[in-house]
Scaffold this active site. Structure first.
Site, PDB file in Angstrom:
ATOM      1  N   LYS A 250      13.631  35.943 -21.573  1.00  0.00           N
ATOM      2  CA  LYS A 250      14.200  37.053 -20.800  1.00  0.00           C
ATOM      3  C   LYS A 250      15.180  37.793 -21.682  1.00  0.00           C
ATOM      4  O   LYS A 250      15.704  37.233 -22.656  1.00  0.00           O
ATOM      5  CB  LYS A 250      14.940  36.516 -19.575  1.00  0.00           C
ATOM      6  CG  LYS A 250      15.066  37.522 -18.452  1.00  0.00           C
ATOM      7  CD  LYS A 250      13.813  37.537 -17.590  1.00  0.00           C
ATOM      8  CE  LYS A 250      13.824  38.653 -16.588  1.00  0.00           C
ATOM      9  NZ  LYS A 250      12.684  38.517 -15.642  1.00  0.00           N
TER      10      LYS A 250
ATOM     11  N   ASP B 286      12.094  44.645 -15.893  1.00  0.00           N
ATOM     12  CA  ASP B 286      12.746  43.915 -14.806  1.00  0.00           C
ATOM     13  C   ASP B 286      13.630  44.980 -14.132  1.00  0.00           C
ATOM     14  O   ASP B 286      13.343  46.173 -14.267  1.00  0.00           O
ATOM     15  CB  ASP B 286      13.557  42.714 -15.357  1.00  0.00           C
ATOM     16  CG  ASP B 286      14.003  41.749 -14.259  1.00  0.00           C
ATOM     17  OD1 ASP B 286      13.184  40.927 -13.829  1.00  0.00           O
ATOM     18  OD2 ASP B 286      15.166  41.819 -13.816  1.00  0.00           O
TER      19      ASP B 286
ATOM     20  N   GLY C  53      12.711  49.562  -5.248  1.00  0.00           N
ATOM     21  CA  GLY C  53      12.158  49.919  -6.559  1.00  0.00           C
ATOM     22  C   GLY C  53      10.739  49.428  -6.760  1.00  0.00           C
ATOM     23  O   GLY C  53       9.943  49.360  -5.824  1.00  0.00           O
TER      24      GLY C  53
HETATM   25  O1  2IT Z   1      10.674  38.377 -13.376  1.00  0.00           O
HETATM   26  C1  2IT Z   1       9.569  38.649 -13.878  1.00  0.00           C
HETATM   27  O2  2IT Z   1       8.618  37.865 -13.814  1.00  0.00           O
HETATM   28  C2  2IT Z   1       9.424  39.951 -14.539  1.00  0.00           C
HETATM   29  N1  2IT Z   1      10.378  40.701 -14.577  1.00  0.00           N
HETATM   30  C3  2IT Z   1       8.137  40.326 -15.203  1.00  0.00           C
HETATM   31  C4  2IT Z   1       7.999  39.670 -16.533  1.00  0.00           C
HETATM   32  C5  2IT Z   1       6.803  40.111 -17.344  1.00  0.00           C
HETATM   33  O3  2IT Z   1       6.765  39.697 -18.515  1.00  0.00           O
HETATM   34  O4  2IT Z   1       5.927  40.824 -16.851  1.00  0.00           O
END
Ligand code: 2IT
Length: 445
Positions: free
Chosen positions: A124, A164, A237
């Site tokens: 992340k 995100d 969103g």
């Molecule tokens: O929390 C999540 O799973 C996302 N924000 C998407 C992550 C992604 O790599 O598509």
């Protein structure tokens, strides 16, 4: 495994990282049994290794605002675990972003990605940059400055970021443009790309669609469906939009949306052109929902409150962590809620989850319910690797299959003696076992 010992040592090492410690505690509490059944995990230090990220990268992001003033933000990438595949997970741009939040999200992502059955590790990243009120040019300059540092740390076989909170199609475009220029290659290094340049169909809707498919599976376990159900959701969103669309397709009625300024109650339902309007709202970078009530008479704006006080059959938090607490959970229960599914990451506090479990209300945790987003990201990576693209129907069908498999895994590992399905336990055990076994196979690295 001595859960308390591990938690105590983590609390000492990382004091004040509340969200990260909350996420770790929830997972450890539910996997204790399987860890004790597999003594090889203890010898190999699997738990001690899985709770710490492989590495954390932080960097400074200087950029110039529209007034010509230099602004400085912080940038991060947490590469948590790559036992199953390249680090994979979104970027969050929000003023609240700090290491605790990114570590909790990265940690959750390991198990979520494992549940998708696709080869993706967990990671992340993000920044404390606040997109609210910024012009498009400011957002572009920030994204470019952010990528100037990030590009050295990522790659299509190493680490694949996505969106995100605060990072949607527009931001991914600016980030990708800069990556491509620096790396001099056109690869699937980010997911959530535009459809014309390597993105997957359905990716924008995937988190919401997948979450709704999963909730539908939960309803089917009660021989029920979305037909005629009143649904309260939060947020407005990328995620809330997909939920509103799919819920209304399946015959349910979404009656709320929310922002940091309060919530909207729309008795007639958030349907049709109102759903398109959600995307317009998001595109303004204003982070408010009040204009919805001016646009659509009949809808009421309730300032400064959360939507969980509204009477509903199904509640689906779609905004952010800890957005539904014990008090909110009690209100939902008193109002007869039948199913709660977290589409946001760790949307409910531990107190809320305990109340749902105590009252035997089926409760789907984020890492299972919202896995459709990253699952379609995984499908985007496959399409990029093949230099090919699947139709909307093909991607949607694969998404449905994946959500069904995740639901099955929750039933397999989470069904309790009285038949109640503890989805939290089921998702954590199923997600953990694959990662732990892969780590065993790959040695101490
Ligand atoms: O929390 C999540 O799973 C996302 N924000 C998407 C992550 C992604 O790599 O598509």
């Amino acid at each position: 495994m001595k859960l308390e010992n591990i938690m105590n040592s983590l609390e000492q090492k990382h004091p004040g990282e509340a969200e990260y410690l909350q996420a770790v505690r929830e997972v450890l509490e539910t996997i204790e049994e399987v860890v004790n059944e597999n003594p090889q995990f203890e010898t190999a230090g699997i738990i001690e290794r899985i709770v710490e990220p492989d590495r954390i990268l932080t960097f400074k992001v200087p950029w110039i605002d529209d007034q010509g003033k230099v602004q400085v933000n912080l940038g991060y990438r947490v590469q948590f675990n790559n036992a199953l595949g390249p680090y994979k997970g979104g970027l969050r741009f929000h003023p609240s972003v700090n290491l605790s939040i990114l570590k909790f999200l990265g940690f959750e992502q390991i198990f979520k990605n494992s549940l998708t059955t696709l080869p993706m590790g967990g990671g992340k990243g993000g920044s404390d940059f606040n997109p609210k009120g910024k012009s498009d040019n400011e957002i572009m300059r920030f994204c470019q400055a952010f990528m100037l540092e990030l590009w050295k740390l990522i790659g299509p076989e190493t680490d694949v970021p996505a969106g995100d909170i605060g990072v949607g199609g527009k931001e991914i475009g600016y980030l990708y443009g800069m990556y491509k220029k620096l790396a001099r290659e056109n690869t699937g290094v980010l997911t959530g790309k535009g459809i014309e340049w390597g993105g997957s169909l359905i990716r924008p809707e995937a988190t919401g669609f997948g979450g709704t498919y999963f909730t539908d599976e939960m309803l089917q376990m009660k021989e029920d469906s979305f037909e005629g159900k009143t649904v309260a959701i939060s947020g407005f969103g990328n995620v809330a939009w997909g939920v509103a669309l799919k819920v209304s397709e399946l015959g349910g009625k979404v009656v709320t949306i929310s922002g940091p300024d309060g919530y909207i109650y729309d008795e007639a339902g958030v349907t049709g052109e109102k759903i398109d309007y959600l995307l317009e709202l998001r595109a303004t970078n204003q982070d408010i929902v009040e204009p919805y009530a001016q646009e659509f008479p009949g809808a009421v704006f309730v300032p400064g409150k959360r939507p969980w006080e509204v009477k509903c059959d199904i509640a689906m938090p779609c905004a952010t962590q800890n957005e539904l607490n014990g008090e909110d959970a009690q209100k939902l229960i008193d109002n007869g809620v039948q199913v709660v599914s977290e589409v946001s990451n760790m949307g409910c506090t531990p107190e809320a989850v305990i109340l749902f479990h105590k009252n035997k209300i089926p409760f789907g945790p984020g890492k299972a319910v919202n896995a459709g987003g990253v699952a379609v990201s995984g499908l985007e990576m496959s399409q990029n690797a093949m230099k090919f693209s699947w139709s909307k129907e093909e991607v949607d069908e694969k998404l449905k299959v994946i959500m069904n498999l995740i639901h099955e895994a929750c039933i397999q590992h989470g069904t309790e003696e009285d038949g109640y399905i503890n989805y939290v336990k089921g998702a954590n055990i199923a997600g953990f076992l694959k990662v732990a076994n892969a780590m065993m196979d790959q040695g101490v690295i």
